[in-house]
Design a protein around this motif. Structure first.
Motif, PDB file in Angstrom:
ATOM      1  N   MET A 420       0.815  -1.209   0.000  1.00 20.55           N
ATOM      2  CA  MET A 420       0.000   0.000   0.000  1.00 20.55           C
ATOM      3  C   MET A 420       0.849   1.261   0.000  1.00 20.55           C
ATOM      4  O   MET A 420       0.377   2.346  -0.336  1.00 20.55           O
ATOM      5  N   GLY A 421       2.100   1.167   0.410  1.00 18.09           N
ATOM      6  CA  GLY A 421       2.993   2.318   0.346  1.00 18.09           C
ATOM      7  C   GLY A 421       2.794   3.336   1.445  1.00 18.09           C
ATOM      8  O   GLY A 421       3.315   4.451   1.353  1.00 18.09           O
ATOM      9  N   GLY A 422       2.053   3.051   2.459  1.00 20.23           N
ATOM     10  CA  GLY A 422       1.890   3.976   3.575  1.00 20.23           C
ATOM     11  C   GLY A 422       0.837   5.041   3.353  1.00 20.23           C
ATOM     12  O   GLY A 422       0.528   5.807   4.272  1.00 20.23           O
ATOM     13  N   SER A 423       0.277   5.155   2.150  1.00 22.26           N
ATOM     14  CA  SER A 423      -0.718   6.199   1.886  1.00 22.26           C
ATOM     15  C   SER A 423      -2.135   5.729   2.164  1.00 22.26           C
ATOM     16  O   SER A 423      -3.069   6.520   2.132  1.00 22.26           O
ATOM     17  N   VAL A 424      -2.308   4.455   2.435  1.00 19.67           N
ATOM     18  CA  VAL A 424      -3.632   3.877   2.650  1.00 19.67           C
ATOM     19  C   VAL A 424      -3.649   3.169   3.996  1.00 19.67           C
ATOM     20  O   VAL A 424      -2.762   2.365   4.303  1.00 19.67           O
ATOM     21  N   GLY A 425      -4.645   3.473   4.814  1.00 19.96           N
ATOM     22  CA  GLY A 425      -4.798   2.803   6.091  1.00 19.96           C
ATOM     23  C   GLY A 425      -5.373   1.417   5.923  1.00 19.96           C
ATOM     24  O   GLY A 425      -6.255   1.206   5.095  1.00 19.96           O
ATOM     25  N   ILE A 426      -4.873   0.449   6.698  1.00 23.06           N
ATOM     26  CA  ILE A 426      -5.321  -0.940   6.590  1.00 23.06           C
ATOM     27  C   ILE A 426      -5.937  -1.369   7.912  1.00 23.06           C
ATOM     28  O   ILE A 426      -5.352  -1.172   8.980  1.00 23.06           O
ATOM     29  N   GLU A 427      -7.105  -1.992   7.837  1.00 21.18           N
ATOM     30  CA  GLU A 427      -7.798  -2.495   9.017  1.00 21.18           C
ATOM     31  C   GLU A 427      -8.167  -3.953   8.782  1.00 21.18           C
ATOM     32  O   GLU A 427      -8.687  -4.304   7.725  1.00 21.18           O
ATOM     33  N   LEU A 428      -7.879  -4.818   9.768  1.00 20.01           N
ATOM     34  CA  LEU A 428      -8.248  -6.226   9.706  1.00 20.01           C
ATOM     35  C   LEU A 428      -9.409  -6.471  10.660  1.00 20.01           C
ATOM     36  O   LEU A 428      -9.346  -6.113  11.835  1.00 20.01           O
ATOM     37  N   VAL A 429     -10.469  -7.066  10.166  1.00 19.29           N
ATOM     38  CA  VAL A 429     -11.625  -7.414  10.987  1.00 19.29           C
ATOM     39  C   VAL A 429     -11.792  -8.924  10.873  1.00 19.29           C
ATOM     40  O   VAL A 429     -12.330  -9.436   9.885  1.00 19.29           O
ATOM     41  N   LEU A 430     -11.323  -9.664  11.907  1.00 16.78           N
ATOM     42  CA  LEU A 430     -11.266 -11.121  11.852  1.00 16.78           C
ATOM     43  C   LEU A 430     -12.344 -11.729  12.733  1.00 16.78           C
ATOM     44  O   LEU A 430     -12.485 -11.379  13.907  1.00 16.78           O
ATOM     45  N   HIS A 431     -13.104 -12.658  12.153  1.00  8.28           N
ATOM     46  CA  HIS A 431     -14.184 -13.321  12.891  1.00  8.28           C
ATOM     47  C   HIS A 431     -13.569 -14.230  13.951  1.00  8.28           C
ATOM     48  O   HIS A 431     -12.695 -15.053  13.655  1.00  8.28           O
TER      49      HIS A 431
END
Length: 709
Positions: A420-431
């Motif tokens: 993503m190059g640091g310009s996009v925030g990443i969120e993990l939503v794990l069941h």
């Protein structure tokens, strides 16, 4: 009432009857009925001229005469009368040489009066006969001659009517034989004739359009115009010509061309109008189409030019895509070859590091042990990189195994953040209670990575990416790409990007379709996602809204009964094989062969090796002692591993074979179980476990390898 008075009354009545006679036969019949009473005779005959014969056409007498017979004109009194154009009064027939006595003897006739009919051309005669010799009174002769003059007029009228009837029938025959509507009117414009084609075309009953009723057959919008034009022609005598819509028998109004010409007598007076109607509907439609074509020609040329330019652009795009695919294929082939060679190197490096790590444990030098561990970790990272290269080049077999999708997504965090190059925030939503999924983990990682990169390209700086796992039970699919009804494990990749329009969404899974700029994408990303999901037994759904973002959900089959994986005990790999076990190692890379031989020897095996398939087969053939296992490299020059294995199976069908390879596109080995393939660089413990299973140290595995011939 005296006889003369009756005769005169019969004469007047006969003349009136003759005036109404319309044919030769009718005139003859009137004469037959009235001439005897008018002449006061015992009998009469009506004789018609038939060329050079006298035809006795009718008679009314007290006795039979000559009805139906024909006599030469020179042999009978009637012939003399017609030839000489004068009456013959004969008081005694036997005293006159003009009378054929033999013909008269059988009859009652003794005297006669024969009067010619017609002037100047005599075409008939009337004969009056008496049974006694006498001379008719002048009044009798006058009455009979008066009747003859009236009969002459009646005969002439009948001939004219016959000629007119023949002419009319000839005209009607000609008119009906023409494939065109023909009509005729009186001088005042009253329509009194239509040919058969008119009635066939309009479907109207005969006579129903006489008079002015014809105008009602026109289209309502054409009636006033057609009627005005017809009145003008009647008033001026000009030719009538107009196009109008006429009601067809089908109910359709069709265009016809109407024309009419006046017929004039010698004084220029119009005596009749003759007209035609010609169906020009197809021609009119063609003319309308031509006008529309001419009117739209410029715009159609522009549209066609635009279409041609679009086709040219599409062709260039396809050619660019093809070149890009060819480059990708070339890069893939190069990558797979490099990965194969690199795996051989890593096999040697990791194999020796395993030995060094074991030796470091014996020397109890912590610093040396840490260095060996660091080198091994770096080599293992290189092995993982090689696996990714093989997956990129699509040389990886699709091996579905039960996996924990949460672990897979979690392990990809570093890779995703760097992508993503640091310009996009990443969120993990794990069941928290996620079902196990049956899927090829490596291919799944590539799918998630591709979807994440697509999402990044659809977002501006500062966008958000969410990767979520979930359990799902779905009903029947609404679209082809969706999964069938059932239970699935879902991984979703959501972005806050530009979203897709309905048109783009409809084509999202088409190969080579892309909305990216030229050179920014091949258009294969979502097509590969779709193919992978369907091949795995699941499907894909896309939820999107223009300007708000997109969610791509990949449905993977749920594992119902997942058997626990066989645990490998690193410390239990040694000394489990009897020393008498003999193993043949065939590998063209000497360094890899050395590591493989060393591992097997440390396990307690007696090992021999060969550097090619042919050498290995010779060694098998010459060896006096039987081998228990063959460890065989797949990618070798000359004979590859699959070919060598087939030759081994011919002579040694019970001899198990373990393939070792750094090149994982093993289509030739697709019937071989995973427990008979060791990937380079192989883990020593995993390698030892597969060797032991093939040697029968652990139950549950057959020693026979099924090879394709």
């Amino acid at each position: 009432m005296d006889i003369d008075h009756i005769a005169r009354a019969q004469l007047l009545e006969g003349i009136e009857a003759l005036a109404g006679a319309r044919s030769i036969d009718a005139v003859v019949d009137v004469l037959r009925r009235y001439a005897r009473d008018i002449a006061g005779a015992d009998g009469i005959c009506v004789i018609l001229r038939d060329g050079d014969l006298c035809h006795y056409a009718a008679e009314d007498a007290t006795g039979p005469l000559w009805t139906g017979q024909r006599f030469p004109m020179a042999t009978c009194v009637s012939g003399w009368v017609m030839l000489n154009r004068q009456a013959a009064m004969i008081p005694d027939i036997y005293g006159d040489d003009r009378v054929p006595h033999d013909a008269y003897r059988p009859t009652f006739v003794r005297s006669m009066l024969m009067t010619p009919v017609g002037s100047p051309e005599v075409t008939a005669a009337i004969g009056a006969y008496w049974a006694e010799t006498l001379t008719p009174q002048p009044a009798t002769i006058e009455r009979l001659e008066t009747l003859a003059r009236a009969a002459a007029i009646a005969f002439e009228s009948a001939k004219l009517l016959d000629a007119l009837t023949i002419s009319e029938r000839r005209f009607e025959g000609i008119a009906d034989s023409i494939d065109q509507m023909i009509w005729s009117t009186r001088p005042d414009g009253f329509h009194d004739y239509y040919n058969k084609r008119w009635y066939d075309y309009t479907g109207m009953p005969s006579g129903s359009t006489d008079g002015e009723a014809w105008n009602g057959m026109f289209h309502a919008e054409d009636q006033e115009r057609a009627w005005a034009r017809w009145r003008h022609s009647l008033e001026t005598g000009d030719v009538y010509e107009i196009e109008y819509r006429l009601r067809h028998w089908s109910g359709e109004y069709r265009w016809v061309l109407g024309r009419a010409w006046p017929v004039r007598d010698d004084h220029g007076v119009i005596t009749r109008w003759y007209g035609t109607c010609t169906d020009i509907n197809e021609l009119r439609m063609a003319q309308d189409d031509l006008r529309e074509l001419n009117a739209s020609l410029e715009s159609r040329v522009a549209e066609r030019t635009t279409e041609l330019q679009r086709q040219i652009d599409e062709r260039e795009r396809m050619e660019t895509t093809l070149r890009q695919m060819q480059r990708l294929e070339a890069v893939g082939q190069l990558t797979s070859g490099v990965a194969h060679d690199f795996n051989n190197l890593l096999t040697v490096i990791l194999g020796n590091l395993e030995f060094l790590q074991r030796d470091a444990g014996q020397t109890a030098d912590p610093k040396f042990g840490r260095r060996v561990a660091n080198m091994k970790q770096a080599a293992e990272r290189g092995a993982k990189l090689t696996a990714q290269l093989l997956a990129f080049s699509r040389r990886q077999r699709l091996e579905a195994k039960p996996i924990d999708l949460n672990d897979t997504v979690s392990s990809m965090q570093d890779l995703l953040r760097s992508s993503m190059g640091g310009s996009v925030g990443i969120e993990l939503v794990l069941h928290p209670q996620l079902w196990s999924a049956l899927v090829d983990q490596t291919q799944l990682e590539l799918v998630i990575l591709n979807l994440a990169i697509n999402a990044r390209d659809a977002m501006q700086v500062g966008g958000a990416l969410a990767i979520e796992t979930a359990n799902a039970t779905v009903g029947p699919p609404q679209r082809p790409e969706e999964p069938a009804a059932g239970d699935y494990v879902v991984v979703s990749v959501a972005d806050t990007g530009s979203g897709m329009s309905e048109a783009v969404l409809a084509r999202a899974f088409e190969p080579f379709f892309t909305t990216k700029e030229v050179g920014k994408g091949s258009g294969l990303g979502l097509a590969q996602v779709y193919g992978f999901a369907k091949q795995s037994g699941g499907g894909v759904r896309i939820e999107t809204r223009v300007g708000e973002g997109t969610v791509v959900k990949v449905y993977l089959p749920r594992v119902i009964d997942a058997s626990p994986a066989l645990a490998v005990d690193d410390g239990a790999m040694l000394d489990l094989v009897p020393g008498s076990t003999r193993v043949l190692v065939i590998d063209d890379d000497s360094a890899v062969r050395e590591i493989t031989v060393s591992l097997l020897q440390q396990m307690g095996c007696s090992v021999e090796d060969a550097g090619s398939g042919g050498a290995g087969l010779d060694l098998l053939a010459r060896s006096e002692a039987a081998f228990d296992l063959v460890v065989l490299d797949f990618a070798m020059p000359g004979m590859n591993g699959a070919e060598v294995a087939r030759e081994i199976a011919k002579d040694f069908p019970e001899l198990p074979v373990l393939f070792v390879t750094g090149y994982a596109d093993l289509t030739a080995l697709r019937e071989v179980g995973e427990d008979r393939i060791a990937q380079k660089p192989f883990d020593h413990a995993e390698f030892a476990a597969k060797v032991k299973r093939l040697l029968g140290v652990e139950a549950g595995s057959s020693n026979v390898v099924a090879m394709r011939r």
